[in-house]
Design a protein around this motif. Structure first.
Motif, PDB file in Angstrom:
ATOM      1  N   SER A   4      43.859  44.470  25.329  1.00 45.81           N
ATOM      2  CA  SER A   4      43.794  44.489  26.788  1.00 45.81           C
ATOM      3  C   SER A   4      42.344  44.339  27.227  1.00 45.81           C
ATOM      4  CB  SER A   4      44.374  45.801  27.338  1.00 45.81           C
ATOM      5  OG  SER A   4      44.241  45.849  28.755  1.00 45.81           O
ATOM      6  N   LEU A   5      42.141  43.479  28.236  1.00 49.29           N
ATOM      7  CA  LEU A   5      40.799  43.237  28.749  1.00 49.29           C
ATOM      8  C   LEU A   5      40.845  43.252  30.270  1.00 49.29           C
ATOM      9  CD1 LEU A   5      37.829  42.426  28.502  1.00 49.29           C
ATOM     10  CD2 LEU A   5      38.566  40.037  28.244  1.00 49.29           C
ATOM     11  N   ASP A   6      40.079  44.171  30.869  1.00 46.34           N
ATOM     12  CA  ASP A   6      40.027  44.316  32.325  1.00 46.34           C
ATOM     13  C   ASP A   6      38.644  43.903  32.813  1.00 46.34           C
ATOM     14  OD1 ASP A   6      40.116  45.011  34.968  1.00 46.34           O
ATOM     15  OD2 ASP A   6      40.695  47.105  34.657  1.00 46.34           O
ATOM     16  N   LEU A   7      38.577  42.731  33.440  1.00 49.06           N
ATOM     17  CA  LEU A   7      37.336  42.224  34.014  1.00 49.06           C
ATOM     18  C   LEU A   7      37.379  42.236  35.541  1.00 49.06           C
ATOM     19  CD1 LEU A   7      36.717  39.128  31.678  1.00 49.06           C
ATOM     20  CD2 LEU A   7      35.612  41.361  31.570  1.00 49.06           C
ATOM     21  N   SER A   8      38.256  43.011  36.109  1.00 40.91           N
ATOM     22  CA  SER A   8      38.474  42.991  37.557  1.00 40.91           C
ATOM     23  C   SER A   8      37.274  43.523  38.332  1.00 40.91           C
ATOM     24  CB  SER A   8      39.716  43.813  37.903  1.00 40.91           C
ATOM     25  OG  SER A   8      39.548  45.163  37.529  1.00 40.91           O
ATOM     26  N   TYR A   9      37.065  42.899  39.500  1.00 42.25           N
ATOM     27  CA  TYR A   9      36.068  43.345  40.467  1.00 42.25           C
ATOM     28  C   TYR A   9      34.665  43.455  39.877  1.00 42.25           C
ATOM     29  CZ  TYR A   9      40.300  44.259  43.084  1.00 42.25           C
ATOM     30  OH  TYR A   9      41.519  44.109  43.707  1.00 42.25           O
ATOM     31  N   ASN A  10      34.279  42.393  39.182  1.00 41.99           N
ATOM     32  CA  ASN A  10      32.923  42.305  38.649  1.00 41.99           C
ATOM     33  C   ASN A  10      32.116  41.196  39.318  1.00 41.99           C
ATOM     34  OD1 ASN A  10      32.162  44.074  36.109  1.00 41.99           O
ATOM     35  ND2 ASN A  10      34.356  43.657  35.972  1.00 41.99           N
ATOM     36  N   ASN A  11      32.719  40.590  40.370  1.00 46.94           N
ATOM     37  CA  ASN A  11      32.051  39.518  41.101  1.00 46.94           C
ATOM     38  C   ASN A  11      31.664  38.363  40.176  1.00 46.94           C
ATOM     39  OD1 ASN A  11      31.184  38.481  43.623  1.00 46.94           O
ATOM     40  ND2 ASN A  11      29.056  39.075  43.203  1.00 46.94           N
ATOM     41  N   LEU A  12      32.560  38.056  39.247  1.00 45.39           N
ATOM     42  CA  LEU A  12      32.309  36.975  38.306  1.00 45.39           C
ATOM     43  C   LEU A  12      32.647  35.640  38.954  1.00 45.39           C
ATOM     44  CD1 LEU A  12      33.845  38.576  35.094  1.00 45.39           C
ATOM     45  CD2 LEU A  12      31.506  38.742  35.952  1.00 45.39           C
ATOM     46  N   THR A  13      31.879  34.608  38.616  1.00 45.41           N
ATOM     47  CA  THR A  13      32.075  33.287  39.202  1.00 45.41           C
ATOM     48  C   THR A  13      32.196  32.236  38.108  1.00 45.41           C
ATOM     49  OG1 THR A  13      29.688  32.931  39.358  1.00 45.41           O
ATOM     50  CG2 THR A  13      30.775  33.926  41.269  1.00 45.41           C
ATOM     51  N   GLY A  14      32.558  31.005  38.537  1.00 41.59           N
ATOM     52  CA  GLY A  14      32.662  29.901  37.594  1.00 41.59           C
ATOM     53  C   GLY A  14      34.060  29.788  37.019  1.00 41.59           C
ATOM     54  N   ASN A  36      43.203  41.184  33.030  1.00 42.28           N
ATOM     55  CA  ASN A  36      43.068  41.425  34.459  1.00 42.28           C
ATOM     56  C   ASN A  36      41.785  40.772  34.959  1.00 42.28           C
ATOM     57  OD1 ASN A  36      43.022  42.349  37.058  1.00 42.28           O
ATOM     58  ND2 ASN A  36      43.296  44.503  36.550  1.00 42.28           N
ATOM     59  N   LEU A  37      41.947  39.732  35.775  1.00 41.26           N
ATOM     60  CA  LEU A  37      40.817  38.979  36.306  1.00 41.26           C
ATOM     61  C   LEU A  37      40.702  39.102  37.820  1.00 41.26           C
ATOM     62  CD1 LEU A  37      41.288  35.688  34.235  1.00 41.26           C
ATOM     63  CD2 LEU A  37      39.746  37.588  33.731  1.00 41.26           C
ATOM     64  N   THR A  38      41.430  39.988  38.437  1.00 51.11           N
ATOM     65  CA  THR A  38      41.455  40.094  39.902  1.00 51.11           C
ATOM     66  C   THR A  38      40.101  40.540  40.439  1.00 51.11           C
ATOM     67  OG1 THR A  38      42.266  42.368  39.741  1.00 51.11           O
ATOM     68  CG2 THR A  38      43.904  40.633  39.980  1.00 51.11           C
ATOM     69  N   GLY A  39      39.877  40.171  41.738  1.00 52.72           N
ATOM     70  CA  GLY A  39      38.673  40.627  42.417  1.00 52.72           C
ATOM     71  C   GLY A  39      37.417  39.869  42.037  1.00 52.72           C
ATOM     72  N   ASN A  40      37.551  38.689  41.429  1.00 57.79           N
ATOM     73  CA  ASN A  40      36.397  37.867  41.080  1.00 57.79           C
ATOM     74  C   ASN A  40      36.464  36.535  41.823  1.00 57.79           C
ATOM     75  OD1 ASN A  40      35.081  39.570  38.929  1.00 57.79           O
ATOM     76  ND2 ASN A  40      37.107  39.346  37.993  1.00 57.79           N
ATOM     77  N   LYS A  41      35.553  35.644  41.562  1.00 58.91           N
ATOM     78  CA  LYS A  41      35.481  34.373  42.277  1.00 58.91           C
ATOM     79  C   LYS A  41      35.520  33.197  41.299  1.00 58.91           C
ATOM     80  CE  LYS A  41      32.716  36.542  45.931  1.00 58.91           C
ATOM     81  NZ  LYS A  41      31.425  36.557  46.640  1.00 58.91           N
ATOM     82  N   PHE A  42      36.504  33.279  40.417  1.00 62.70           N
ATOM     83  CA  PHE A  42      36.646  32.209  39.442  1.00 62.70           C
ATOM     84  C   PHE A  42      37.128  30.926  40.096  1.00 62.70           C
ATOM     85  CE2 PHE A  42      37.363  35.886  36.493  1.00 62.70           C
ATOM     86  CZ  PHE A  42      36.233  35.681  35.732  1.00 62.70           C
ATOM     87  N   ARG A  52      46.725  38.879  35.282  1.00 61.95           N
ATOM     88  CA  ARG A  52      46.463  39.192  36.695  1.00 61.95           C
ATOM     89  C   ARG A  52      45.248  38.379  37.125  1.00 61.95           C
ATOM     90  NH1 ARG A  52      47.645  44.648  34.824  1.00 61.95           N
ATOM     91  NH2 ARG A  52      49.631  45.328  35.702  1.00 61.95           N
ATOM     92  N   PHE A  53      45.477  37.579  38.209  1.00 62.17           N
ATOM     93  CA  PHE A  53      44.409  36.696  38.666  1.00 62.17           C
ATOM     94  C   PHE A  53      44.436  36.650  40.186  1.00 62.17           C
ATOM     95  CE2 PHE A  53      41.285  33.509  38.135  1.00 62.17           C
ATOM     96  CZ  PHE A  53      41.486  32.552  39.108  1.00 62.17           C
ATOM     97  N   THR A  54      43.426  37.190  40.807  1.00 62.61           N
ATOM     98  CA  THR A  54      43.320  37.308  42.251  1.00 62.61           C
ATOM     99  C   THR A  54      44.545  38.014  42.785  1.00 62.61           C
ATOM    100  OG1 THR A  54      42.054  35.241  42.216  1.00 62.61           O
ATOM    101  CG2 THR A  54      42.684  36.054  44.358  1.00 62.61           C
ATOM    102  N   LEU A  55      45.337  37.369  43.695  1.00 64.36           N
ATOM    103  CA  LEU A  55      46.471  38.057  44.299  1.00 64.36           C
ATOM    104  C   LEU A  55      47.787  37.740  43.614  1.00 64.36           C
ATOM    105  CD1 LEU A  55      45.594  37.639  48.095  1.00 64.36           C
ATOM    106  CD2 LEU A  55      45.148  39.592  46.602  1.00 64.36           C
ATOM    107  N   LYS A  56      47.755  36.829  42.683  1.00 64.95           N
ATOM    108  CA  LYS A  56      48.988  36.444  42.025  1.00 64.95           C
ATOM    109  C   LYS A  56      49.107  37.140  40.677  1.00 64.95           C
ATOM    110  CE  LYS A  56      49.501  31.947  44.230  1.00 64.95           C
ATOM    111  NZ  LYS A  56      49.708  30.507  44.015  1.00 64.95           N
ATOM    112  N   VAL A  57      50.309  37.453  40.295  1.00 64.22           N
ATOM    113  CA  VAL A  57      50.562  38.122  39.025  1.00 64.22           C
ATOM    114  C   VAL A  57      51.488  37.261  38.195  1.00 64.22           C
ATOM    115  CG1 VAL A  57      51.465  40.155  37.880  1.00 64.22           C
ATOM    116  CG2 VAL A  57      50.253  40.381  40.054  1.00 64.22           C
TER     117      VAL A  57
END
Length: 473
Positions: free
Chosen positions: A411-421, A437-443, A463-468
């Motif tokens: 399991s890897l939670d990268l949510s809400y780290n303001n990651l881009t690209g 979990n990639l939610t809360g970033n700007k990929f 998990r990516f932004t608002l879609k699951v």
């Protein structure tokens, strides 16, 4: 290992020619030499040893560059002991080395420590030193002027070598220098045990290390009592399978009076600990036709081996089973009745075998998560091994320890780290990953096809932004 009652278990290594070495190291190609605390990006060549040192930038995060007190600078002969890096924050701080020769190789790893009252507090700290996920040693400094090094010979099972300092509540951990040296894989068997150095003693007038020893082992001169003397030669002596340096083997210890019958060597021990010893013999004198040198070897007054008649071909005695159960060990060489000359001894190495049991994270998983860290400049105190030991698993990771060989990231939670690209494709190489979990970033979309395919096949909860994208029922 059971207590050794009889000291007759012995392996004799006696060779006529040096073994072929898999790696030539005269050019330091198998070296990593780090002077901790020197300015970022700096490097230098030590004028005494010729060893090339670099700064610790890129090997560690955090910490503070420090210099020892001016009071102690004059007492220090080694430049790499004049600076250090201290770690006043975080419980665990780690250096990560990736030698280009990779895993399944045998390395000498050495850590240098000198407090030198760098913080002007005069309180010597105590902290733990880890190699990978396992406790290596406890650093306990007696005096500010004391200089220490901890050295181990270690067979790596991972491409990543982590040297970690753990705060135990007795002062801030720090480190002066780190040295890694690639050894030949055939040296220092048994194959899967690490060997913590107790002593490496010689009878030369000065210490020996690189360049006289191409593996940069440090051989310290041993003091000896009256009635003994050193004898030397300029002749060639074979180095043997342990590649003992010629400068070591050209000097031996013997009795002043040829009628005397023995040499002894003692080291202090911990009763509960195990020890492995190597003793190196070679003849350094030219014997006359009517002269004979022959002796037996005893350990704690128990016959060990013999008779031995040294020649210009190195003879190495090694304990085949670890020694245990005594507070000290005494090795004694005693001449035989037919010998006209006293015994000789050239060098001794003593080690404590360590069985590091905790496995590091699977290399493929580790490579993916380290790439994630470097790609996005993650500032989460991601240091050391991602999954081991369990109490220091990286924040945002969950690992499975069911695999019989290595921990795996599940399991890897990268949510809400303001990651881009872009979301990197190498995340798909985390074969055991079940939750991402990639939610809360700007990929930038689209997501890598490999990750989408795993999600659609029910192998990954994504998990990516608002879609699951959830697993199938």
């Amino acid at each position: 290992m059971t207590m050794l009652k009889s000291f007759c278990f012995l392996l004799i290594i006696h060779v006529a020619l040096p073994l072929f070495m898999g790696y030539a190291q005269d050019d330091q190609s198998g070296f990593i030499s780090i002077d901790c605390g020197i300015p970022k990006g700096s490097k230098y060549t030590d004028t005494k040893t010729g060893i090339n040192y670099v700064s610790d930038d890129g090997f560690v995060e955090g910490g503070i560059s420090q210099e020892i007190s001016s009071k102690y600078v004059a007492e220090v002969n080694d430049l790499h002991l004049k600076t250090l890096r201290s770690f006043p924050t975080n419980i665990r701080n780690c250096y990560t080395l990736q030698p280009k020769q990779g895993k399944n190789n045998r390395y000498l790893i050495r850590v240098w420590i000198m407090y030198g009252n760098y913080d002007s507090k005069g309180n010597t700290p105590q902290f733990d030193l880890y190699l990978g996920a396992d406790l290596w040693n406890t650093v306990n400094i007696a005096e500010p002027s004391d200089q220490y090094y901890y050295e181990i010979i270690h067979l790596t099972s991972s491409n990543y070598i982590h040297i970690c300092l753990v705060n135990t509540g007795h002062g801030d951990p720090f480190i002066s220098a780190i040295e890694l040296r690639l050894l030949d894989i055939t040296m220092y068997l048994p194959q899967f045990l690490s060997l913590d150095v107790v002593e490496r003693a010689v009878f030369t007038t000065d210490a020996i290390r690189y360049q006289d020893d191409k593996y940069d082992r440090i051989w310290y001169p041993q003091s000896f009592s009256t009635g003994l003397k050193r004898v030397q030669t300029t002749n060639t002596i074979s180095s043997g399978p342990l590649q003992v340096p010629l400068k070591v083997m050209r000097t031996a210890l013997t009795n002043v009076d040829s009628r005397d019958g023995g040499i002894t060597h003692t080291w202090d021990a911990t009763i509960a600990s195990n020890y492995i010893a190597y003793i190196h013999f070679a003849e350094v004198e030219i014997l006359k036709e009517n002269e004979k040198r022959e002796f037996n070897v005893y350990l704690n007054d128990n016959y060990w081996d013999g008779p031995i008649s040294p020649s210009n071909i190195i003879t190495t005695l090694k304990t085949a089973s670890p020694l245990t159960g005594f507070s000290n060990y005494t090795i004694r060489m005693t001449r035989t009745s037919s010998s006209t000359l006293p015994p000789t001894m050239n060098a001794i190495e003593v080690y404590m075998p360590k069985d590091f049991k905790q496995q590091q994270t699977d290399d493929q998983d580790a490579a993916a998560i380290w790439s994630t860290k470097s790609s996005y400049g993650m500032k989460r105190n991601w240091q050391g091994d991602p999954c081991s030991p369990k109490q220091y698993v990286w924040n945002g990771l969950k690992c499975s320890y069911k695999d019989i060989t290595t921990p795996r990231i599940i399991s890897l939670d990268l949510s809400y780290n303001n990651l881009t690209g872009n979301v990197p494709k190498f995340l798909a190489s985390l074969n055991f990953l079940a939750v991402l979990n990639l939610t809360g970033n700007k990929f930038t979309r689209p997501l890598p096809e490999e990750l989408l395919a795993k999600s659609k096949n029910g192998l990954l909860l994504l998990r990516f932004t608002l879609k699951v994208y959830s697993k199938k029922n």
